[in-house]
Design a protein around this motif. Structure first.
Motif, PDB file in Angstrom:
ATOM      1  N   GLY A 145       1.123  -1.188  -0.094  1.00 49.06           N
ATOM      2  CA  GLY A 145      -0.041   0.119   0.247  1.00 49.06           C
ATOM      3  C   GLY A 145       0.804   1.346  -0.167  1.00 49.06           C
ATOM      4  N   ARG A 146      -0.003   2.487   0.188  1.00 44.59           N
ATOM      5  CA  ARG A 146       0.856   3.657   0.221  1.00 44.59           C
ATOM      6  C   ARG A 146       1.995   3.500   1.549  1.00 44.59           C
ATOM      7  N   GLY A 147       1.242   2.330   2.252  1.00 40.63           N
ATOM      8  CA  GLY A 147       3.139   2.562   3.225  1.00 40.63           C
ATOM      9  C   GLY A 147       4.352   2.637   2.715  1.00 40.63           C
TER      10      GLY A 147
ATOM     11  N   CYS B 165      -1.566  -4.891  -5.303  1.00 38.50           N
ATOM     12  CA  CYS B 165      -1.158  -3.808  -4.693  1.00 38.50           C
ATOM     13  C   CYS B 165      -3.268  -2.936  -4.661  1.00 38.50           C
ATOM     14  N   SER B 166      -2.556  -2.192  -3.697  1.00 40.65           N
ATOM     15  CA  SER B 166      -4.223  -0.696  -3.071  1.00 40.65           C
ATOM     16  C   SER B 166      -4.427   0.270  -3.857  1.00 40.65           C
ATOM     17  N   ARG B 167      -5.416   1.072  -4.033  1.00 39.43           N
ATOM     18  CA  ARG B 167      -5.126   2.023  -5.325  1.00 39.43           C
ATOM     19  C   ARG B 167      -4.407   2.668  -5.129  1.00 39.43           C
ATOM     20  N   ALA B 168      -4.797   3.597  -3.673  1.00 40.60           N
ATOM     21  CA  ALA B 168      -4.073   4.532  -3.594  1.00 40.60           C
ATOM     22  C   ALA B 168      -2.206   4.447  -4.164  1.00 40.60           C
TER      23      ALA B 168
ATOM     24  N   ILE C 155      -2.924  -4.843 -11.229  1.00 40.28           N
ATOM     25  CA  ILE C 155      -2.761  -5.766  -9.899  1.00 40.28           C
ATOM     26  C   ILE C 155      -3.442  -4.811  -8.644  1.00 40.28           C
ATOM     27  N   GLN C 156      -4.127  -4.216  -9.206  1.00 43.04           N
ATOM     28  CA  GLN C 156      -4.938  -4.190  -8.415  1.00 43.04           C
ATOM     29  C   GLN C 156      -6.365  -4.486  -7.516  1.00 43.04           C
ATOM     30  N   VAL C 157      -6.299  -4.013  -5.541  1.00 44.64           N
ATOM     31  CA  VAL C 157      -6.708  -5.381  -5.530  1.00 44.64           C
ATOM     32  C   VAL C 157      -8.446  -4.905  -4.755  1.00 44.64           C
ATOM     33  N   GLY C 158      -9.533  -5.036  -4.821  1.00 40.98           N
ATOM     34  CA  GLY C 158     -10.313  -4.058  -4.280  1.00 40.98           C
ATOM     35  C   GLY C 158     -11.627  -3.968  -4.587  1.00 40.98           C
ATOM     36  N   GLN C 159     -12.773  -3.185  -4.345  1.00 42.86           N
ATOM     37  CA  GLN C 159     -13.637  -2.557  -5.088  1.00 42.86           C
ATOM     38  C   GLN C 159     -13.833  -2.599  -6.278  1.00 42.86           C
ATOM     39  N   THR C 160     -12.852  -1.295  -6.832  1.00 36.09           N
ATOM     40  CA  THR C 160     -13.029  -0.815  -8.186  1.00 36.09           C
ATOM     41  C   THR C 160     -11.950  -2.176  -8.768  1.00 36.09           C
ATOM     42  N   GLY C 161     -11.027  -2.966  -8.070  1.00 36.83           N
ATOM     43  CA  GLY C 161      -8.957  -3.854  -9.290  1.00 36.83           C
ATOM     44  C   GLY C 161     -10.545  -5.047  -8.706  1.00 36.83           C
TER      45      GLY C 161
ATOM     46  N   ILE D  46      -0.162  -1.103   4.066  1.00 41.51           N
ATOM     47  CA  ILE D  46      -2.130  -1.241   3.541  1.00 41.51           C
ATOM     48  C   ILE D  46      -2.881  -0.529   4.670  1.00 41.51           C
ATOM     49  N   SER D  47      -3.606   0.290   5.162  1.00 40.49           N
ATOM     50  CA  SER D  47      -5.056   0.636   5.490  1.00 40.49           C
ATOM     51  C   SER D  47      -5.663  -0.610   5.922  1.00 40.49           C
ATOM     52  N   GLY D  48      -6.157  -0.723   5.203  1.00 36.02           N
ATOM     53  CA  GLY D  48      -7.465  -2.466   5.454  1.00 36.02           C
ATOM     54  C   GLY D  48      -8.954  -0.985   4.877  1.00 36.02           C
TER      55      GLY D  48
ATOM     56  N   ILE E  81     -12.382   0.166   3.678  1.00 34.52           N
ATOM     57  CA  ILE E  81     -13.207  -0.908   2.884  1.00 34.52           C
ATOM     58  C   ILE E  81     -13.095  -2.172   1.751  1.00 34.52           C
ATOM     59  N   GLN E  82     -13.399  -0.482   1.079  1.00 37.39           N
ATOM     60  CA  GLN E  82     -12.774  -0.948  -0.435  1.00 37.39           C
ATOM     61  C   GLN E  82     -11.672  -1.993  -0.491  1.00 37.39           C
ATOM     62  N   HIS E  83     -11.097  -1.367   0.119  1.00 40.17           N
ATOM     63  CA  HIS E  83      -9.710  -3.492  -0.565  1.00 40.17           C
ATOM     64  C   HIS E  83     -10.457  -4.422   0.607  1.00 40.17           C
ATOM     65  N   VAL E  84     -10.734  -3.686   1.554  1.00 39.03           N
ATOM     66  CA  VAL E  84     -10.709  -5.078   2.122  1.00 39.03           C
ATOM     67  C   VAL E  84     -12.132  -5.844   1.300  1.00 39.03           C
TER      68      VAL E  84
ATOM     69  N   ILE F 122       0.816  -6.498   7.213  1.00 37.56           N
ATOM     70  CA  ILE F 122       2.149  -5.487   8.766  1.00 37.56           C
ATOM     71  C   ILE F 122       1.805  -3.968   8.825  1.00 37.56           C
ATOM     72  N   ASN F 123       1.981  -3.338   9.659  1.00 38.06           N
ATOM     73  CA  ASN F 123       1.552  -1.947  10.089  1.00 38.06           C
ATOM     74  C   ASN F 123       1.907  -1.272  10.832  1.00 38.06           C
ATOM     75  N   LYS F 124       2.826  -0.243  11.018  1.00 39.65           N
ATOM     76  CA  LYS F 124       2.873   0.503  11.676  1.00 39.65           C
ATOM     77  C   LYS F 124       2.264   1.037  13.125  1.00 39.65           C
TER      78      LYS F 124
ATOM     79  N   GLY G  69       4.563  -3.338  12.995  1.00 39.84           N
ATOM     80  CA  GLY G  69       5.865  -2.607  12.949  1.00 39.84           C
ATOM     81  C   GLY G  69       6.395  -1.410  11.628  1.00 39.84           C
ATOM     82  N   ASP G  70       7.596  -1.575  11.256  1.00 42.63           N
ATOM     83  CA  ASP G  70       7.609  -1.045  10.409  1.00 42.63           C
ATOM     84  C   ASP G  70       8.178  -2.127   9.166  1.00 42.63           C
ATOM     85  N   LEU G  71       7.267  -1.878   8.115  1.00 40.93           N
ATOM     86  CA  LEU G  71       7.925  -2.761   7.153  1.00 40.93           C
ATOM     87  C   LEU G  71       9.214  -2.569   6.449  1.00 40.93           C
ATOM     88  N   ASN G  72       9.704  -1.503   6.374  1.00 37.48           N
ATOM     89  CA  ASN G  72      11.151  -0.698   5.959  1.00 37.48           C
ATOM     90  C   ASN G  72      12.143  -2.222   6.960  1.00 37.48           C
TER      91      ASN G  72
HETATM   92  P1  FAD Z   1      -3.353   4.118   3.519  1.00 39.87           P
HETATM   93  O1  FAD Z   1      -4.477   4.361   3.475  1.00 39.87           O
HETATM   94  O2  FAD Z   1      -2.819   5.628   3.371  1.00 39.87           O
HETATM   95  O3  FAD Z   1      -2.460   3.337   3.771  1.00 39.87           O
HETATM   96  C1  FAD Z   1      -1.258   3.518   4.392  1.00 39.87           C
HETATM   97  C2  FAD Z   1      -1.060   2.427   5.514  1.00 39.87           C
HETATM   98  O4  FAD Z   1       0.501   2.116   5.648  1.00 39.87           O
HETATM   99  C3  FAD Z   1      -1.687   2.742   6.718  1.00 39.87           C
HETATM  100  O5  FAD Z   1      -1.999   2.548   7.352  1.00 39.87           O
HETATM  101  C4  FAD Z   1      -0.190   3.202   7.965  1.00 39.87           C
HETATM  102  O6  FAD Z   1       0.125   3.360   8.381  1.00 39.87           O
HETATM  103  C5  FAD Z   1       0.609   2.411   6.620  1.00 39.87           C
HETATM  104  N1  FAD Z   1       2.246   2.242   6.837  1.00 39.87           N
HETATM  105  C6  FAD Z   1       2.439   4.068   5.762  1.00 39.87           C
HETATM  106  N2  FAD Z   1       4.374   4.000   6.657  1.00 39.87           N
HETATM  107  C7  FAD Z   1       4.081   2.416   6.993  1.00 39.87           C
HETATM  108  C8  FAD Z   1       5.511   2.057   7.152  1.00 39.87           C
HETATM  109  N3  FAD Z   1       7.126   2.465   7.086  1.00 39.87           N
HETATM  110  N4  FAD Z   1       5.915   0.520   8.017  1.00 39.87           N
HETATM  111  C9  FAD Z   1       4.490  -0.429   8.478  1.00 39.87           C
HETATM  112  N5  FAD Z   1       2.843   0.722   7.782  1.00 39.87           N
HETATM  113  C10 FAD Z   1       3.037   2.075   7.188  1.00 39.87           C
HETATM  114  N6  FAD Z   1      -8.923   0.826  -2.200  1.00 39.87           N
HETATM  115  C11 FAD Z   1      -8.197   0.165  -2.817  1.00 39.87           C
HETATM  116  O7  FAD Z   1      -7.432  -0.407  -2.516  1.00 39.87           O
HETATM  117  N7  FAD Z   1      -8.525  -1.106  -4.088  1.00 39.87           N
HETATM  118  C12 FAD Z   1      -9.933  -0.342  -4.699  1.00 39.87           C
HETATM  119  O8  FAD Z   1     -10.754  -1.172  -5.840  1.00 39.87           O
HETATM  120  C13 FAD Z   1     -10.668   0.746  -4.293  1.00 39.87           C
HETATM  121  N8  FAD Z   1     -11.597   1.014  -5.059  1.00 39.87           N
HETATM  122  C14 FAD Z   1     -12.012   2.351  -4.545  1.00 39.87           C
HETATM  123  C15 FAD Z   1     -13.139   2.365  -4.544  1.00 39.87           C
HETATM  124  C16 FAD Z   1     -13.750   3.930  -4.409  1.00 39.87           C
HETATM  125  C17 FAD Z   1     -15.174   4.703  -4.957  1.00 39.87           C
HETATM  126  C18 FAD Z   1     -13.148   4.940  -3.034  1.00 39.87           C
HETATM  127  C19 FAD Z   1     -14.580   6.209  -2.881  1.00 39.87           C
HETATM  128  C20 FAD Z   1     -12.185   4.521  -2.378  1.00 39.87           C
HETATM  129  C21 FAD Z   1     -11.801   2.581  -2.913  1.00 39.87           C
HETATM  130  N9  FAD Z   1     -10.211   2.909  -2.523  1.00 39.87           N
HETATM  131  C22 FAD Z   1     -10.342   2.093  -3.192  1.00 39.87           C
HETATM  132  C23 FAD Z   1      -9.134   3.816  -1.936  1.00 39.87           C
HETATM  133  C24 FAD Z   1      -9.569   3.586  -0.668  1.00 39.87           C
HETATM  134  O9  FAD Z   1     -10.243   4.322   0.260  1.00 39.87           O
HETATM  135  C25 FAD Z   1      -8.801   3.531  -0.151  1.00 39.87           C
HETATM  136  O10 FAD Z   1      -7.811   5.123   0.273  1.00 39.87           O
HETATM  137  C26 FAD Z   1      -6.719   2.902  -0.095  1.00 39.87           C
HETATM  138  O11 FAD Z   1      -7.029   1.582   0.255  1.00 39.87           O
HETATM  139  C27 FAD Z   1      -5.721   3.258   0.945  1.00 39.87           C
HETATM  140  O12 FAD Z   1      -4.867   2.708   0.534  1.00 39.87           O
HETATM  141  P2  FAD Z   1      -3.598   2.286   1.261  1.00 39.87           P
HETATM  142  O13 FAD Z   1      -3.938   1.376   2.421  1.00 39.87           O
HETATM  143  O14 FAD Z   1      -2.455   1.957   0.440  1.00 39.87           O
HETATM  144  O15 FAD Z   1      -3.470   3.644   2.117  1.00 39.87           O
END
Ligand code: FAD
Length: 346
Positions: A235-237, A260-263, A274-280, A293-295, A297-300, A312-314, A330-333
């Motif tokens: 994910g974005r993390g 990966c996540s959508r972010a 390779i996007q997982v989730g509601q729109t993947g 990955i934060s988790g 609802i759209q990803h889950v 794995i999440n900090k 913890g830190d994914l790195n």
């Molecule tokens: P973030 O929410 O930013 O989470 C990043 C996580 O990384 C955080 O929990 C943080 O604690 C952790 N982190 C940061 N640095 C570290 C580190 N060094 N070590 C460990 N952990 C760390 N999302 C999808 O994934 N798939 C979809 O299909 C999808 N469809 C969507 C459809 C709609 C209509 C909408 C509105 C949204 C959709 N989304 C989808 C987006 C979704 O709501 C989230 O915004 C997205 O999933 C967030 O991605 P993320 O978890 O990678 O990023």
């Protein structure tokens, strides 16, 4: 409008998508679900097979639960084209009157389903994730007739913030497109046979106004994440596209694929396929690593059916831990390279 004689409509029908005379996985998934629905309605399951020289696929459909296969075979149907396929499926519906018609929410099904529903003047619930037979309205409302044995079609709505259950009580067939990867196919029944019915809806020049000049296929050696047994999802993390290297190293050691996540896709770090989730994509691997990955609802929605989820999440309050079987805070790195080294040694 198909309001009259709703009781004339019988059976659960599935559009058995094939491409290049090979059945798509969604056909088997829909048959699996259709069997459940047919059992509840005490009826049978029919696959609608549309294409050119596709009749031989009927046995495979029987092996995955079709009691009957209606084959529409015509050279015009070799490649998918909206108009001839719409004509074919709408004609089958008008002729055989199914109570339920299921289509996969694939690129083909998303084009075909709504057009066919309009052609036969019924409703369509798109992108369903749950289908069941029940009462509508769900609870009795004074002054409103409650109908039994309705198809209750559930799908995410308002950007995944709510889950809507929709019914089509006054029209037939009850039509839905269904997300790939959500329903489960039955185990293959070797040697099963279905009743095969050949149906010719007749094609007029109006039915074939788009001519395909050439089909260019994308060539890739990447495994579809929907087929992977192990997914290492970032994910974005993860922080940057370059840092996905630590996930790739882990995936290589354990024989997995990276998703990966959508972010991550929105940031342009990884491609959308390779996007997982509601729109993947909806995935159902044996093991799913959710890393950074934060988790949401759209990803889950796209990964909660994995057999084992490792997060794995900090942030120990991240919602991903609510669905995880194993969580590492913890830190994914630090954790991911450590995990890779440990697993290399196994
Ligand atoms: P973030 O929410 O930013 O989470 C990043 C996580 O990384 C955080 O929990 C943080 O604690 C952790 N982190 C940061 N640095 C570290 C580190 N060094 N070590 C460990 N952990 C760390 N999302 C999808 O994934 N798939 C979809 O299909 C999808 N469809 C969507 C459809 C709609 C209509 C909408 C509105 C949204 C959709 N989304 C989808 C987006 C979704 O709501 C989230 O915004 C997205 O999933 C967030 O991605 P993320 O978890 O990678 O990023």
């Amino acid at each position: 409008m198909n309001k009259m004689g709703l009781e004339e409509y019988k059976g659960v029908y599935v559009f058995a998508q094939q491409v290049d005379n090979e059945l798509s996985g969604i056909a088997f998934e829909l048959l699996g679900k259709a069997k459940d629905l047919a059992k509840d309605l005490d009826t049978d399951v029919t696959a609608v097979l549309i294409g050119s020289e596709v009749k031989d696929l009927a046995d495979e459909l029987a092996a995955y639960g079709a009691d009957k296969v209606i084959v529409v075979d015509d050279p015009e149907l070799k490649e998918y084209r909206t108009e001839p396929y719409t004509h074919a499926l709408a004609s089958v519906i008008n002729e055989y009157k199914p109570e339920i018609m299921l289509v996969g929410a694939t690129a083909i099904g998303r084009d075909l389903g709504p057009r066919v529903s309009a052609r036969v003047a019924t409703g369509l619930t798109a992108d369903c994730t749950v289908l069941e037979i029940g009462d509508f309205p769900l609870v009795a409302i004074p002054g409103r007739e409650q109908k039994h044995n309705q198809l209750l079609m559930t799908r995410p709505a308002f950007g995944g913030n709510t889950i809507a259950t929709i019914a089509c009580p006054d029209n037939r067939p009850q039509m839905a497109t269904v997300r790939p990867g959500v329903m489960q196919a039955i185990d293959k029944i070797e040697g099963a046979k279905a009743e095969v019915i050949e149906f010719n809806p007749g094609f007029t020049p109006d039915n074939k106004y788009v001519e395909i000049m050439e089909v260019v296929k994308s060539v890739t050696d990447v495994v579809d994440i929907m087929d992977a047994n192990i997914l290492v999802s970032g994910g974005r993390g993860v922080g940057s596209p370059e840092n996905f290297k630590i996930l790739e190293d882990l995936a290589e050691v354990i024989g997995g694929e990276v998703s990966c996540s959508r972010a991550v896709v929105d940031a342009g770090w990884k491609p959308r396929d390779i996007q997982v989730g509601q729109t993947g994509k909806t995935v159902r691997p044996n093991v799913y690593f959710a890393i950074g990955i934060s988790g949401a609802i759209q990803h889950v929605a796209g990964m909660e059916e994995a057999d084992i989820i490792v997060a794995i999440n900090k942030d120990d309050t991240a919602p991903i831990f609510d669905v995880a079987d194993y969580g590492i805070v913890g830190d994914l790195n630090k954790i991911v390279p450590m995990l890779t080294e440990q697993l290399k040694a196994v």
